[in-house]
Design an enzyme around this catalytic site. Structure first.
Site, PDB file in Angstrom:
ATOM      1  N   CYS A  73     -39.693  63.388  55.684  1.00 31.02           N
ATOM      2  CA  CYS A  73     -39.446  62.061  55.099  1.00 31.02           C
ATOM      3  C   CYS A  73     -38.435  62.101  53.954  1.00 31.02           C
ATOM      4  O   CYS A  73     -37.937  61.061  53.533  1.00 31.02           O
ATOM      5  CB  CYS A  73     -40.754  61.450  54.597  1.00 31.02           C
ATOM      6  SG  CYS A  73     -42.026  61.347  55.858  1.00 31.02           S
ATOM      7  N   HIS A 116     -39.548  56.187  49.065  1.00 33.02           N
ATOM      8  CA  HIS A 116     -40.036  56.392  50.433  1.00 33.02           C
ATOM      9  C   HIS A 116     -41.293  55.531  50.613  1.00 33.02           C
ATOM     10  O   HIS A 116     -42.162  55.483  49.751  1.00 33.02           O
ATOM     11  CB  HIS A 116     -40.337  57.872  50.628  1.00 33.02           C
ATOM     12  CG  HIS A 116     -41.045  58.161  51.904  1.00 33.02           C
ATOM     13  ND1 HIS A 116     -40.651  57.605  53.099  1.00 33.02           N
ATOM     14  CD2 HIS A 116     -42.138  58.929  52.175  1.00 33.02           C
ATOM     15  CE1 HIS A 116     -41.469  58.031  54.048  1.00 33.02           C
ATOM     16  NE2 HIS A 116     -42.385  58.820  53.516  1.00 33.02           N
ATOM     17  N   ASN A 164     -44.520  53.468  57.515  1.00 33.93           N
ATOM     18  CA  ASN A 164     -43.779  54.655  57.106  1.00 33.93           C
ATOM     19  C   ASN A 164     -42.834  55.055  58.239  1.00 33.93           C
ATOM     20  O   ASN A 164     -43.278  55.580  59.256  1.00 33.93           O
ATOM     21  CB  ASN A 164     -44.779  55.774  56.791  1.00 33.93           C
ATOM     22  CG  ASN A 164     -44.112  57.060  56.356  1.00 33.93           C
ATOM     23  OD1 ASN A 164     -42.891  57.205  56.458  1.00 33.93           O
ATOM     24  ND2 ASN A 164     -44.907  58.005  55.890  1.00 33.93           N
TER      25      ASN A 164
END
Ligand code: UT7
Length: 360
Positions: free
Chosen positions: A111, A248, A278
């Site tokens: 990520c 994020h 996500n």
């Protein structure tokens, strides 16, 4: 002094929506639990490949920058869900775009991949090695989900975001960056059997994410908090000088904890995880573009990116936005349509997995 300015941006969110109510039909969970523990309400499920999501986002970014694909010197494709490992996905994107003069590299920092790629490409431009980079974050995480594991399957979504970085004399773009990886934490977030280890042992491909949510949560808050403080200090700024924080998008509670830790202001945070969940390395460019479309990005703003992911990698970037906040151009390139819902696509994936298990 050469600067690395963001001159183009584009994103691609597949149209099929999977709501929390849809997920309630798949496993023992509830909309109430998901919203209160994560902030997520729905996510997108892709009906096309990861490279196709990236192609559409990239074409939009090039149009927004007003440049042709041939002008790109380097494609940095951040992903941990490549359609193929060899050759890399960046070369697939190079061909699809016609970016015939570009070098092409995949960057896997989970990520944190977009933050790694943004910092690295900015450094290459500032050093004078390249003039134009296409930085892409693109993921199709739905293909890695095990829809019987409620601790992980509720969290993720598909999507892509891309930016064009160009050398500029104007003081804009990347200002400071900090990257790292927490040692001895690789087992906290992993996709076992998704590489040569499994192939070497002739194991069938049967992958799903292994997850230690609470441990990751704590290390994410520390990693992102420390990285944010480092880049703000390196830039000689105070927290009050920050105009936008684009983290994020893993979990609203993680974002709040990071912002509290650094003494930041939640009003300056861009959150899109309610709609897209996500999307791993795509989440920051997707949120940046949402902020641009909503008019939240103004010329000269100080913007902070921060992310963490499997590894456990972490990082932050501080940048100064340039003058232009609107695209120079648009493209009519888009995804092929689908009449499938997110639940249709997931039920089909579950049926494929069951059929595979019965025959192996
Ligand atoms: O971007 C990088 C990848 N993202 C991450 O790594 C995310 C990091 N971690 C997190 O976001 C959070 O830790 C989670 C959202 C994964 C979990 O939230 P939590 O507040 O840490 O919950 P928990 O793991 O402590 O679980 C609390 C309870 C447990 O039940 P008991 O033991 O208290 O009875 C779980 O079994 O909630 C249960 N639970 C669920 N219940 C309903 C876990 N997942 C679910 C679910 N629905 N989906």
């Amino acid at each position: 002094m050469i600067y690395a300015d963001i001159t183009g941006w584009g994103r691609c969110l597949p149209p099929a929506v999977l709501t929390n109510a849809d997920i309630e039909t798949l496993m023992d969970t509830s909309n109430e639990w998901i919203v209160s523990r994560t902030g997520i309400q729905e996510r997108r499920i892709s009906h096309v490949t990861n490279a196709e999501l990236a192609r559409v986002a990239s074409a939009r970014a090039l149009a927004a920058a007003g440049i042709s694909a041939e002008q790109v010197d380097m494609i940095a494709f951040a992903t941990s869900t490549p359609d193929e490992c060899i050759p890399n996905t960046a070369s697939m994107l190079q061909n699809a775009l016609g970016a015939s003069n570009a070098a092409a590299v995949d960057i896997n920092a989970a990520c944190t991949g977009f933050v790694y790629s943004f910092n690295m490409m900015s450094d290459m431009i500032r050093a004078g090695s390249i003039k134009t980079a296409l930085v892409v974050g693109s993921e199709r995480l739905s293909s890695l989900m095990n829809w019987s594991l409620r601790e992980s399957a509720i969290l993720f979504g598909d999507g892509a975001g891309a930016i064009v970085l160009q050398a500029s004399d104007n003081e804009a773009g990347f200002v400071a960056g900090k990257l790292g990886c927490v040692p001895d934490t690789r087992e906290l977030l992993a996709v076992p059997d998704f590489g040569l280890d499994a192939i070497a042992q002739f194991r069938p491909l049967d992958v799903s994410i292994v997850f230690s949510g609470q441990e990751i949560f704590k290390k994410a808050v520390k990693g992102m908090g420390d990285a944010c403080e480092a880049v703000v200090a390196e830039a000689g700024l105070g927290l009050d000088d920050l105009d936008l924080i684009i983290p994020h998008q893993a979990n609203a509670r993680i974002v709040e904890a990071v912002v509290r830790r650094i003494g930041g202001d939640m009003d300056k945070v861009v959150l899109t995880l309610d709609k897209y969940a996500n999307t791993s390395t795509s989440s920051i460019p997707i949120a940046l573009i949402e902020a641009l479309e909503q008019g939240r990005v103004k010329p000269g703003m100080n913007i902070l990116f921060t992310a963490f992911g499997a590894g456990l990698t972490w990082g932050a970037s501080l940048l100064k936005w340039g003058e232009r906040v609107t695209p120079l151009g648009e493209t009519d390139i888009s995804l092929p349509p689908t009449d499938k819902t997110g639940l249709d696509l997931i039920n089909a994936a579950i049926a494929r997995r069951q059929a595979y298990e019965q025959t192996n």
